[in-house]
Design an enzyme around this catalytic site. Structure first.
Site, short mmCIF file in Angstrom:
data_model
loop_
_atom_site.label_atom_id
_atom_site.label_comp_id
_atom_site.label_asym_id
_atom_site.label_seq_id
_atom_site.Cartn_x
_atom_site.Cartn_y
_atom_site.Cartn_z
N LYS A 1 0.84 -1.21 0.00
CA LYS A 1 0.00 0.00 0.00
C LYS A 1 0.87 1.25 0.00
O LYS A 1 0.55 2.25 -0.65
CB LYS A 1 -0.92 -0.01 1.22
N HIS B 1 -9.24 -30.52 -33.66
CA HIS B 1 -10.00 -29.33 -33.26
C HIS B 1 -11.02 -29.65 -32.17
O HIS B 1 -12.18 -29.27 -32.24
CB HIS B 1 -10.68 -28.69 -34.48
#
Length: 508
Positions: free
Chosen positions: A136, A273
């Site tokens: 922070k 595929h």
């Protein structure tokens, strides 16, 4: 200028080099517990945090760093006169560097015999608090949670006397990601212990395994992430040979492995595929592959083949005759590997055993859909023969086989099978008659005497009529259409047996 560092790590990788470099640069080091002892044992000067706070570690180490003299030193805004005045009034010195990693919660819960109490004790409290405080206040504090960043930080301090703000900002980002992943593991562990399947909020933790050259298409950027807790399936495969896996390789290989898991007997699965283009079972994988190949010798080109038994020399010789992207098996005979490795570009993957319950997640715009994976096969006691004729033993065997395969074919899906092998596969059409026609055309003469599996019910009798014309002997489908009687009547008229499963297998 970096003057003071706090170092407290569970994983000690690289920490001695970092601490030694900081010490040589004149940075004062604060530490706790095992890290403090390690530093002292290696002649690196360090001060106990308890000597700074004036308060001993208590509650078996549960409370060590949760103190204003630590968090005040981390959170003070150095350009704020009031903040600095308060530090002086309370005898608090700023802390410029924090190197912290957390209690081994992940490693603890991965143990087979772990008790809930052990898991709870390995939830870090002080560590995340320090990391978040430092992150922070990144404008003034450097936070380190990843040993790979130690060298860069030392280099910048040597050159500039401190880290650059852009570096601190980047490290703050990594720090929040670190604590977020840590908390996610805890949350999901507790969800599991409470038996909660679909909580009000979902947090997922995945770690990047590799950057991909591109995604489905060259203009799409992509990366591959693995489950932070456990790897399994395609994520756990070991690449023995060939180029790095592409985005499409991984997606297709996953489809092959998912289908392969349906079979206990020797099986061969060919995928193109993400759709099966040939599947077969036999007494050995050589015969299984030959049958799977014969289903569609065109589509298998450039595809993926997976086996659930050790790959032998004879099967490898057959595989080497065609171009394949990937070959997957649980193991490989040395002679088989020698044959396959002559093909420079083929990827050879060793599949590890193991299963972890996981949910199916589909991404949509602005959200995700989460469901249980479709792992249902057949409820034998609920199978219902709805026609005058019943399948014979051989047909029932093929029906069960075809049903396993159709579950993995994109809907609308139709599979024709005969003698433990697919002979025609119709996938991904917008109505049910088209995949039926596609599979019949592919099967040719092999359609005669075959069985047909459909992933969903028949809204019309057209599928049965097409199957009858092609010589199909038996059909397996979910049933449940308002128009079931029309299909049953068509089957009876053609002398075809038909079985209802009561289970649908949509795959979109």
């Amino acid at each position: 200028m970096s003057k003071r560092a706090l170092i407290s790590v569970s994983k000690k990788d690289g920490i001695l080099d970092l601490a030694k470099s900081l010490d040589e640069l004149g940075v004062e080091i604060l530490s706790t517990g095992g890290t403090y002892k390690l530093l002292c044992d290696n002649s690196i000067k360090a001060i106990k945090v308890s000597d700074i706070t004036g308060f001993p570690e208590i509650l078996d180490g549960r409370v060590k760093t949760l103190h204003p003299k630590i968090h005040g030193g981390l959170l003070a805004i150095r350009d704020d006169e009031n903040h600095m005045k308060q530090l002086n009034e309370n005898g608090i010195e700023p802390i410029d560097i924090v190197a912290v990693n957390l209690y081994p919660f992940k490693e603890t819960i991965l143990k087979d015999d772990v008790m809930l109490e052990d898991a709870i004790e390995n939830i870090d409290i002080g560590g995340p608090s320090m990391i978040r405080a430092a992150a922070k206040n990144y404008k003034y504090v450097t936070v380190l949670v990843d040993p790979s960043d130690y060298t860069k930080v030392i280099e910048e301090i040597k050159e500039y006397g401190n880290t650059k703000e852009e570096t601190r900002f980047y490290l703050a980002m990594k720090a929040f990601g670190h604590t977020a992943s840590y908390d996610s593991l805890i949350y999901n562990y507790l969800l599991d212990k409470n038996g909660v399947e679909f909580p009000d909020t979902i947090t997922l933790s995945y770690e990047k395994s590799q950057d991909m050259r591109y995604g489905e298409n060259p203009h799409q950027k992509a990366a591959f992430y693995k489950n932070s807790l456990k790897s399994f399936g395609i994520s756990e495969c070991i690449k023995l040979h060939g180029k790095e896996l592409s985005f499409n390789n991984i997606n297709d290989a996953n489809a092959a492995i998912e289908l392969l898991k349906e079979f206990d007997v020797p099986a061969a699965v060919a995928i193109k595929h993400t759709n099966p283009c040939g599947v077969a079972v036999a007494d050995n994988i050589y015969d299984a592959f030959k049958k799977a190949y014969e289903c569609d010798p065109v589509s298998i080109f450039g595809g993926i083949v997976a086996f659930n038994r050790t790959l032998d020399k004879r099967t490898a010789e057959e595989l080497s005759k065609i171009f394949l992207e990937i070959i997957i098996a649980p193991d490989f005979e040395e002679d088989a590997l020698n044959i396959l490795e002559k093909k420079k570009n083929v990827r050879i993957l060793k599949l590890k055993d193991g299963y972890v319950k996981e949910y199916d997640v589909k991404k949509v715009e602005g959200g995700i859909l989460v469901q249980e994976k479709d792992e249902v096969d057949l409820y034998e006691d609920k199978l219902k023969v709805v026609t005058k004729n019943a399948p014979d033993e051989k047909e029932f065997k093929d029906l069960r086989f075809a049903w396993k395969v159709v579950k993995h074919v994109k809907s609308n899906a139709i599979v024709l099978a005969k003698d433990g092998a697919t002979v025609g596969i119709g996938a991904g059409q917008v109505n049910r008659i088209w995949p039926t026609q596609q599979s019949i055309k592919q099967a040719g003469e092999k359609a005669k005497g075959s069985v047909l599996a459909s992933d969903a019910f028949f809204p019309f009798s057209d599928v049965v009529e097409a199957a009858a014309k092609a010589g199909v002997a038996s059909i397996i489908q979910p049933g449940g259409s308002k128009n079931d009687e029309a299909s049953i009547d068509a089957a009876d008229k053609a002398g075809i047996s038909m079985v209802f499963t009561g289970i649908r297998h949509f795959k979109h």
